[in-house]
Design an enzyme around this catalytic site. Sequence first.
Site, mmCIF file in Angstrom:
data_model
loop_
_atom_site.group_PDB
_atom_site.id
_atom_site.type_symbol
_atom_site.label_atom_id
_atom_site.label_comp_id
_atom_site.label_asym_id
_atom_site.label_seq_id
_atom_site.Cartn_x
_atom_site.Cartn_y
_atom_site.Cartn_z
ATOM 1 N N GLU A 458 0.844 -1.186 0.000
ATOM 2 C CA GLU A 458 0.000 0.000 0.000
ATOM 3 C C GLU A 458 0.889 1.250 0.000
ATOM 4 O O GLU A 458 1.124 1.834 -1.022
ATOM 5 C CB GLU A 458 -0.927 -0.039 1.213
ATOM 6 C CG GLU A 458 -2.038 0.979 1.111
ATOM 7 C CD GLU A 458 -3.329 0.561 1.808
ATOM 8 O OE1 GLU A 458 -3.384 -0.536 2.374
ATOM 9 O OE2 GLU A 458 -4.278 1.348 1.787
ATOM 10 N N GLU A 738 -2.128 0.354 13.421
ATOM 11 C CA GLU A 738 -3.314 0.742 12.656
ATOM 12 C C GLU A 738 -4.603 0.474 13.447
ATOM 13 O O GLU A 738 -5.553 1.245 13.384
ATOM 14 C CB GLU A 738 -3.355 -0.075 11.357
ATOM 15 C CG GLU A 738 -4.550 0.189 10.474
ATOM 16 C CD GLU A 738 -4.415 -0.486 9.114
ATOM 17 O OE1 GLU A 738 -3.650 -1.470 9.017
ATOM 18 O OE2 GLU A 738 -5.053 -0.014 8.160
HETATM 19 C C1 BGC Z 1 -5.253 2.700 4.847
HETATM 20 C C2 BGC Z 1 -5.741 3.755 5.788
HETATM 21 C C3 BGC Z 1 -6.602 4.632 4.951
HETATM 22 C C4 BGC Z 1 -7.779 3.778 4.651
HETATM 23 C C5 BGC Z 1 -8.875 4.461 4.000
HETATM 24 C C6 BGC Z 1 -6.408 1.850 4.472
HETATM 25 O O1 BGC Z 1 -6.080 0.813 3.655
HETATM 26 O O2 BGC Z 1 -4.206 1.980 5.356
HETATM 27 O O3 BGC Z 1 -4.934 4.218 6.698
HETATM 28 O O4 BGC Z 1 -6.882 5.875 5.416
HETATM 29 O O5 BGC Z 1 -7.429 2.615 3.939
HETATM 30 O O6 BGC Z 1 -9.949 3.971 4.521
#
Ligand code: BGC
Length: 860
Positions: A458, A738
């Site tokens: 990501e 997270e």
């Molecule tokens: C990310 C988040 C991001 C989110 C959006 C995720 O995959 O890691 O931090 O803001 O998606 O919903």
Amino acid sequence: MLNINNVKCENLTNPIGIDSGTPRISWISESLEKEISQKSYEIEVSTDKEFTQFVWQSGPVTSSRSHSIKYQGSKLLPVTRYWFRIRITDNFKNSSEWSRAAYFETSLLSHGKWRAPFISSPEDTDEKLSKGWIFQKEINIRKGLESARLYATALGVYEAFVQGERIGNQQMTPGWTNYSKRLLYQCYDITKNLREGENILAGHIGAGWYKGDLAGWVGKRCVYGKRNALSMQILLRFEDGSQEWIKTDKTWKAGTTGVISSEIYHGEEYDARRENPRSWTEVEILPAPESVQITAQDGPLTLPQETLKPREIILDSQGRSIIDFGQNMTGFVRFKVKGKAGDRVKLKHAEILSPPGEFYTENLRSARQEILYTLKGEGTEVYQPRFTFQGFRYVLVEEYPGKVKADDFEAIVLHSDMEKSGDFDCSHPLLNQLHHNILWGMKGNFLDIPTDCPQRDERLGWTGDAQVFISTACNLMDASGFFTKWLRDMRSEQNEKGGIPHVIPDVLQDVASQDDILKGAHSATGWADAMTICPWEIYVQYGDPQILEENYDAMKGWISYMRGEARDEVLWDTGFHFGDWVALDAKEGSYFGATPNDFTATVFYANSVQIMIKTAKVLGFQKDLKEFTNLYERIVKAFQNEFFTPTGRLAVNTQTAHVLALYFNLTPEPYIKRTVDTLVRLLENEEDHLLTGFLGTPYLCAALSRNGRLDKAYKLLLQEDYPSWLYQVKQGATTIWEHWDGLKPDGSLWSPDMNSFNHYAYGSVGYWMYTVVAGLSLDENDPGYKTILFQPQPGGGLTHARASQMTPFGKASISWKIQDREFSCTLQIPVNARGRMKLPGQEKYSELGSGEYSFQVDLP
Ligand code: BGC
């Protein structure tokens, strides 16, 4: 004595490659006296160090401004060095000497000046490959070279070389922008690397963000183009006044390198036996991306920042060595190895061990994060990857000739080069570790753009994450240049309706609308609001209105987007939103918190309009000011009608809803007490634990402390069991997670499909630690810490706390301790700033000038 130090241009010391025609000059003044403020300044800019060939002499200017003063002299020439110096007077009629002469050097200045072709290898035709390529040219340099500058960029990522030696230590240049619109070049002084006679110029390139895999879960590749290319131009200046340009063109040669494959997510495969190309081929010229603006680097470069030694080497159940670097981080491993040609080193990178002692990579999803190095077999070989970075604490050594020894490995920490600006420390060791984790969350995710995470497939510029963390970021490091650059990236991606994509640079545009979760390509509340929140925050932190000027139209555009979407222009109840992302009140298996979208969307809409009111005021746009004030009043009214019952109950029964309604001042005055009480009850229902997600958490403690419940704010901050900040700390976290329950109390993990252990969003509580616990903050009405607020609010049984902050005026600090109900504190206010102080139990602020102070009061 009045001294001038830290003389900077565009916030940099002696920069080369400045692309602005009106670069900004700043300095810091120092004096041993108290209550010193600047009365006037004088700036001189000259083309010679002796200051005889002036291009600007400001003359004495009566002003207390000492940073971000725009150059106002005659038109600057490209590729020219300018010397500048400053002197000032203070309020006691003292005058400083001229500061030491500093310089800035202009770049090619403005677009359209980039003339070097982009060269590529004719063999770079396979979209699936991410090979490294080298381009080289021999040049002959005649006698009398005075200076040489290299300007370089790439469609991909590059490293530059002269005589086989690496130029500079920047990584991942030219960084990540929307390459179809904006491409940055970097400038290097290579005078000392060149010699009279034969010289070899070269550039290595790799796939980078341009061609390599991106957004792995949707499998994007070749987002910007299918082939990598290099573009360089070199300016040679000779003592006789002549000059010569050398550019990448048809006369350069292409070859392959040891880089068999290098990818941001996947790591690097390198064969040292193939390091030197066996043959050279012609290069091919690629057209530059259409309508791209090629401009000089306009933010901090990504540099190696520190080196970590292994803490220990452990063996997993299969007897394999795992190196523990003791810190979750972003960067790569450098190692030494000895062996035969063809021997291999294979490393894998991971954030955690799970179950304990076992290497865990499932949460990386498709990101391989692997290094495969094949030895050439010539004595001790030292290797570090070129075009990739990893998010890791643990390194599994899968293959290695000989014994794995800690001495042969080190981890290089990479991030954007920002000066550390803040420090925090208190009597609670776990809170200090939390501060450490927040700082490392920032280090791990400020790599050219603010990423959500540095490890899985990501690593994208999610706007929401950056927005909630920005004020904490500014406490920790000087993030002004970093956000200035990223906001330019953001503007380049704004759509005609004013919408803002979820990630900047935007690589999700075409997939987002079909994605099961996203269902929309742009403009989610609390995410897209980065377009208003970030410029405003940078303005209040650093006090330079330029950030507002340059973003104003885009900020307005974002408002008009929301206005167009909202019911009757005021209640935003349409579209896709992430909402209170990953809040614990989400339904089982869902990412979406329980606070409804029309609520969060209207709150953030109101907040963005409020920012526009303040911005229009700063910039003096009267008509807009009126218009936004009117709109704001209508939104607040609609919000209150919709979400508060006539008896004052907030109809959305979540912690986050109460937090947002309080923090953003959307609660009708008579209902504040009830709303606070309900928030407290909602917390108490959870035995004083939070359930908030991305949009509620950043404001949770402040919503309580601003409304008379400091006790509850401390209670939450210091909670040690799940879910809480210190729960993670007690689980051994070295960065921010997270999810509150990334690692659950029973040792199991949140699903690997989204479980990062280096995600800074919840680190946004750092701001509260600086501003409330230690008690050092800024005053929005006198931004850039011109007025520094000292308002420590002790609690939670803490017996001391301390914070410092590097402000545009110099270092400010506060340190307090409590002994036998006596509260004592020392403050430091830099020259040319002032302080406003309110100690515990005091009703009124005291006004202070620069200097150091100590105070004692009895605790109420
Ligand atoms: C990310 C988040 C991001 C989110 C959006 C995720 O995959 O890691 O931090 O803001 O998606 O919903």
